[in-house]
Every structure is written in C-alpha cells, then in structure tokens.
Design a protein around this motif. Sequence first.
Motif, PDB file in Angstrom:
ATOM      1  N   LEU A 133      16.617  28.283  28.051  1.00 31.48           N
ATOM      2  CA  LEU A 133      15.522  28.167  29.021  1.00 31.48           C
ATOM      3  C   LEU A 133      14.256  27.717  28.299  1.00 31.48           C
ATOM      4  O   LEU A 133      13.877  28.304  27.277  1.00 31.48           O
ATOM      5  CB  LEU A 133      15.287  29.532  29.696  1.00 31.48           C
ATOM      6  N   ALA A 162      16.877  36.477  25.064  1.00 31.42           N
ATOM      7  CA  ALA A 162      15.494  36.151  24.679  1.00 31.42           C
ATOM      8  C   ALA A 162      15.448  35.112  23.564  1.00 31.42           C
ATOM      9  O   ALA A 162      14.534  34.288  23.515  1.00 31.42           O
ATOM     10  CB  ALA A 162      14.761  37.421  24.251  1.00 31.42           C
ATOM     11  N   GLU A 163      16.436  35.129  22.680  1.00 33.65           N
ATOM     12  CA  GLU A 163      16.409  34.166  21.564  1.00 33.65           C
ATOM     13  C   GLU A 163      16.720  32.741  22.033  1.00 33.65           C
ATOM     14  O   GLU A 163      16.585  31.787  21.262  1.00 33.65           O
ATOM     15  CB  GLU A 163      17.356  34.595  20.429  1.00 33.65           C
ATOM     16  N   SER A 189      12.888  42.802  23.280  1.00 30.96           N
ATOM     17  CA  SER A 189      14.242  42.674  23.818  1.00 30.96           C
ATOM     18  C   SER A 189      15.287  43.088  22.769  1.00 30.96           C
ATOM     19  O   SER A 189      16.251  43.784  23.079  1.00 30.96           O
ATOM     20  CB  SER A 189      14.456  41.226  24.257  1.00 30.96           C
ATOM     21  N   ILE A 215       6.650  34.564  23.798  1.00 25.97           N
ATOM     22  CA  ILE A 215       8.116  34.634  23.793  1.00 25.97           C
ATOM     23  C   ILE A 215       8.586  35.429  22.576  1.00 25.97           C
ATOM     24  O   ILE A 215       9.476  36.265  22.675  1.00 25.97           O
ATOM     25  CB  ILE A 215       8.735  33.216  23.735  1.00 25.97           C
ATOM     26  N   GLU A 272       2.388  33.036  27.318  1.00 22.14           N
ATOM     27  CA  GLU A 272       3.576  32.228  27.614  1.00 22.14           C
ATOM     28  C   GLU A 272       4.296  32.899  28.782  1.00 22.14           C
ATOM     29  O   GLU A 272       4.814  34.011  28.635  1.00 22.14           O
ATOM     30  CB  GLU A 272       4.478  32.131  26.376  1.00 22.14           C
ATOM     31  N   LYS A 273       4.273  32.231  29.917  1.00 17.08           N
ATOM     32  CA  LYS A 273       4.696  32.884  31.165  1.00 17.08           C
ATOM     33  C   LYS A 273       6.122  33.415  31.116  1.00 17.08           C
ATOM     34  O   LYS A 273       6.435  34.448  31.706  1.00 17.08           O
ATOM     35  CB  LYS A 273       4.526  31.912  32.331  1.00 17.08           C
ATOM     36  N   LEU A 274       7.011  32.717  30.422  1.00 19.33           N
ATOM     37  CA  LEU A 274       8.402  33.157  30.403  1.00 19.33           C
ATOM     38  C   LEU A 274       8.572  34.485  29.670  1.00 19.33           C
ATOM     39  O   LEU A 274       9.593  35.154  29.833  1.00 19.33           O
ATOM     40  CB  LEU A 274       9.292  32.085  29.766  1.00 19.33           C
ATOM     41  N   GLY A 289      10.123  26.723  28.900  1.00 17.21           N
ATOM     42  CA  GLY A 289       8.969  26.694  29.791  1.00 17.21           C
ATOM     43  C   GLY A 289       7.934  25.718  29.250  1.00 17.21           C
ATOM     44  O   GLY A 289       7.780  25.592  28.033  1.00 17.21           O
ATOM     45  N   PHE A 302      11.057  39.225  30.502  1.00 16.70           N
ATOM     46  CA  PHE A 302      11.769  40.270  29.771  1.00 16.70           C
ATOM     47  C   PHE A 302      11.138  41.650  29.920  1.00 16.70           C
ATOM     48  O   PHE A 302      11.567  42.603  29.291  1.00 16.70           O
ATOM     49  CB  PHE A 302      11.875  39.874  28.286  1.00 16.70           C
ATOM     50  N   GLN A 359       5.593  25.156  34.315  1.00 16.99           N
ATOM     51  CA  GLN A 359       4.412  26.011  34.463  1.00 16.99           C
ATOM     52  C   GLN A 359       3.262  25.135  34.941  1.00 16.99           C
ATOM     53  O   GLN A 359       3.265  23.924  34.723  1.00 16.99           O
ATOM     54  CB  GLN A 359       4.036  26.660  33.123  1.00 16.99           C
ATOM     55  N   ASP A 360       2.282  25.766  35.536  1.00 17.23           N
ATOM     56  CA  ASP A 360       1.097  25.021  35.969  1.00 17.23           C
ATOM     57  C   ASP A 360       0.025  25.083  34.892  1.00 17.23           C
ATOM     58  O   ASP A 360      -0.409  26.177  34.517  1.00 17.23           O
ATOM     59  CB  ASP A 360       0.538  25.615  37.272  1.00 17.23           C
ATOM     60  N   LEU A 420      10.700  38.716  22.603  1.00 23.43           N
ATOM     61  CA  LEU A 420      12.003  38.710  21.926  1.00 23.43           C
ATOM     62  C   LEU A 420      12.177  39.975  21.093  1.00 23.43           C
ATOM     63  O   LEU A 420      13.238  40.604  21.107  1.00 23.43           O
ATOM     64  CB  LEU A 420      12.100  37.462  21.036  1.00 23.43           C
ATOM     65  N   GLU A 428       4.279  25.674  26.083  1.00 26.19           N
ATOM     66  CA  GLU A 428       2.952  25.647  26.705  1.00 26.19           C
ATOM     67  C   GLU A 428       1.862  25.237  25.713  1.00 26.19           C
ATOM     68  O   GLU A 428       1.048  24.362  26.004  1.00 26.19           O
ATOM     69  CB  GLU A 428       2.627  27.002  27.334  1.00 26.19           C
ATOM     70  N   ARG A 475       9.263  35.028  12.031  1.00 30.27           N
ATOM     71  CA  ARG A 475      10.364  34.444  12.801  1.00 30.27           C
ATOM     72  C   ARG A 475      10.910  33.168  12.174  1.00 30.27           C
ATOM     73  O   ARG A 475      12.055  32.793  12.393  1.00 30.27           O
ATOM     74  CB  ARG A 475       9.875  34.169  14.230  1.00 30.27           C
ATOM     75  N   VAL A 492      15.166  31.441  24.666  1.00 24.00           N
ATOM     76  CA  VAL A 492      14.029  31.075  25.511  1.00 24.00           C
ATOM     77  C   VAL A 492      12.939  30.461  24.631  1.00 24.00           C
ATOM     78  O   VAL A 492      12.606  31.006  23.579  1.00 24.00           O
ATOM     79  CB  VAL A 492      13.477  32.312  26.258  1.00 24.00           C
ATOM     80  N   PHE A 493      12.403  29.342  25.056  1.00 26.07           N
ATOM     81  CA  PHE A 493      11.374  28.650  24.283  1.00 26.07           C
ATOM     82  C   PHE A 493      10.179  28.363  25.186  1.00 26.07           C
ATOM     83  O   PHE A 493      10.342  28.102  26.367  1.00 26.07           O
ATOM     84  CB  PHE A 493      11.910  27.317  23.736  1.00 26.07           C
ATOM     85  N   SER A 494       9.009  28.416  24.609  1.00 25.04           N
ATOM     86  CA  SER A 494       7.811  28.047  25.359  1.00 25.04           C
ATOM     87  C   SER A 494       7.175  26.828  24.723  1.00 25.04           C
ATOM     88  O   SER A 494       6.944  26.790  23.519  1.00 25.04           O
ATOM     89  CB  SER A 494       6.803  29.198  25.372  1.00 25.04           C
ATOM     90  N   ALA A 509      11.765  25.592  33.097  1.00 31.08           N
ATOM     91  CA  ALA A 509      10.881  26.268  34.058  1.00 31.08           C
ATOM     92  C   ALA A 509       9.492  25.649  33.939  1.00 31.08           C
ATOM     93  O   ALA A 509       8.823  25.805  32.918  1.00 31.08           O
ATOM     94  CB  ALA A 509      10.827  27.769  33.765  1.00 31.08           C
TER      95      ALA A 509
END
Lengths: 129, 301
Positions: free
Chosen positions: A29, A101-102, B84, B77, B101-103, A31, B107, A60-61, B81, A108, B49, A104-106, A58
């Motif tokens: 995923l 979670a690993e 999580s 995120i 970061e909205k995503l 964003g 979690f 974003q605005d 993470l 933004e 990370r 998922v990348f952002s 996903a």
Amino acid sequence: MDTRTKIVSMEYAAAAARSGRAAGKPVTLVGGFFDPLLAAHARRLAEIAPRGGALFVALQDPPLPVLPAQARAELVAALCMVDYVILPGPLAPGLADWIPAEAVFSEEAADQRRTQDFIQRVHDRQKQS
Amino acid sequence: MGDVIHALPACATLKHSFPGSTLTWVIHPRWAQLLEANPFVDDVIRLDRRKAGSLADAWRALRHSRYDFAVDFQGLIQSALVASIARADRIFGFHQSQVREKLAALFYSSRVRSTALHVVDRNLELAAAAGASTILIQFPLPAGIPEGDLPEGGFVLANPQAGWGAKEWPLDHFRVLARRLRDELGLPLVLNGPPGSRSLLGSVPGALVNISGLPGLIHSTRRASAVLGCDSGPTHLAAALGKPGVAIFGPTDPARNGPYGGSFTVLRSPTAVTSHQRRAHDPSMEAISPDLVFEALKARL
C-alpha cells in the motif's frame, strides 16, 4: 481495459487485500499526493510494486491541490504496475488487517518536494521565454 | 530532536499515571542520548530503519515483551510500524487528519482528534486518551558534556542551522547582531553547529564558533545567558531547559511548533505564510532585522 475500473472504495480495497493475502500473494500500500503525476512517481511505484502481488495506491489530498482527486486517480490508475487506487477519504480499519505495516509506504513528504521542484521548473521556463 | 523533546512531558505523564508499568521508548540512535538518565523511561530501543541489523535487533527486542498499549506520538508510517511490530493490545495515535502520514492512522486502534494547538499539548492529550490521569509537564534532560570552545563568562548561543534553508535566518544578519551584542552588552555571540559546519559558521565576522555533538549542545545551552534560534531542535531544547531566548519563525507556525513555555520571545514577520515549503530561502525570515532581534534578546537578558 478501462483503467478507471481500478479506482475502488476503501472497503473494496480491504476485501481485495484480504483475497490477495488468502491466496498467498504479497500486497503493498502506498499513500501520496501524485499532484501532478510525474515520471518520478512511475519509477518509484515500479520500484516498490510487489512481484506477483497487488499494489494499492491511497490518494491523499495535498494542502493546495493542483489537480482534483478524480483526475489524479485516473492518471495513477493508468499506470500498469498499479492494481487499485483509493480516493481520499476516511480510512477503513479493515485494510490494516490485511496489509502488514512493513508493506506500507508514504510518499507524502517526497511528493511535496516533487511538486515544488516541478512548479519551480515551470516558473524557470516561464522566465526564460 | 524536536519530536523527542516534545514527547518528554507525555512520557513523564504516562509513567507517572502507571507507576508500576515498564515504559519502553523506541528512538533513532542519533537522539538516544536525550533519554539518558530519564527517570520515566525504563527501556530504550534504538532503531535505525535504514540499517537491516538495527531493524532486526529492534524487532527482536519488541517481540520479547508483551505491551499493554503503544502510543505513536510521531504519526509516521515508521512509528506506526514500530507500534504494530510490538503487537500491543491497543495502539493510540492521532486522527488521520492530524498525522504527518495519513496511512499511519490505519494501524491505530484508537484515533484521537486533538483540540490542542501546540504539539506538546497534543501529545499530552494522546497520553490522556491512553489512560494517563495526571498531567506532568517535565522535560528531564541530561546534563550534557563540555565540548568545543566556549568563552569563560556569559554569552549568547545561536543555532543558525535548521532542517531546511527556508527556516534559517540569513547568516549575514548574525554579523550585525554579533557586533551589537559585543559593543552594547559586552556579550560574545557563539554560533553553535554540528561537526562539518565550521567553515560555514566561521564565515561570520565577529562571532565565535562552537562545534559540538548533542551532549555538547546540551552543555552549552545550559551555560548560555540566552539562546537565539529558529524552528529547529536546539531551540526546542533551550525552551525545554527554561532558557531565555528569541526564536525567529517563517514558514512554520509557532503556535504549533514554537518553543514551549514562556521563556522565549517569538519573532515572525507579518508577511510570513505557514507553508511548510522546504525551499532554500524564505523572504519573511530575511525581513526580521538584526536590530529587532537585538532588542528582543536584550529584553530577555
């Protein structure tokens, strides 16, 4: 294929992620703003798209959008490495149950820089002409 | 650095409210020294990370314990993470409209919509949502270690560098300020910077240069008569230590990110726009004159 069919609701995306994981396929995923879509986005998405799996984007605005969300969604959906595009909106908690979670990348923060660089380049071109 | 300092009162609040608990803080190794001798922190897990070995070590450490709950103050995120991985029964974080970061909000089992303005108060609201009952506003910071070349007596400490250029005050303004501080108040201006910044800071005539790491920065901040900064970690450090000072703001909002407490005067041009744009320069920073900064510092000394 009408790539606009890749634009789905958060609930549909959660169900698709669940199906993918149940079939043993990796899901990722991402964003971001994608405002506007640039070659750098395509390269980045190709880099993180899971082999043999599904890539969810996903949208974003951004604080000051250049393009409306639907236009950005259609452009991102037209990329071959993208499987699903989710429009900006409330997050469905079900999605997190099926995407670790690993994975998922952002984008933004990177997108803010890309957009600023893009706007700067346009301004520079305008000054030259 | 600012994120860590801004979370210190929330951490103290949590530990104070759950005195029998074990509180673990996951932190980037670069900032771990800020938690040295913190009486509210029981365990520190260092996580970079980008280093596979560090991630594996942190993973093992997090999976070694069972956590009743995790609180993500950062809203990224990578911090989500961590929460999580810890497999906490509950994960508290900010609402998706208030995270960076909205995503990350995906979690959280509890998403808190904060009504506070300043990030320190927002973090305290998050701690309260996690069950903390007594608010404790404390910034327990280590003593620091002498580093570099500081003058014997009093001095004004300035930290000219920030995360991005648009948040920095022009170096040329420091030259005028250094002259006025020396001539009118008899105080040297010390420009503090990290290793590698000597040639840049040394280009300001009339100012002394002090190169130090984090322990040295803490020590020199404690010793300074007053501190001058912008929206950067050293300013938040000085405010947390209760030092008098002046902070110059431009593209970021001091109501949210400004120095906490009442020991600082914040200067911001009426032309400043909160944009968070990571540009090289911001005209609103240049608009703050050295004379204005001098007068504000003089009033704080």
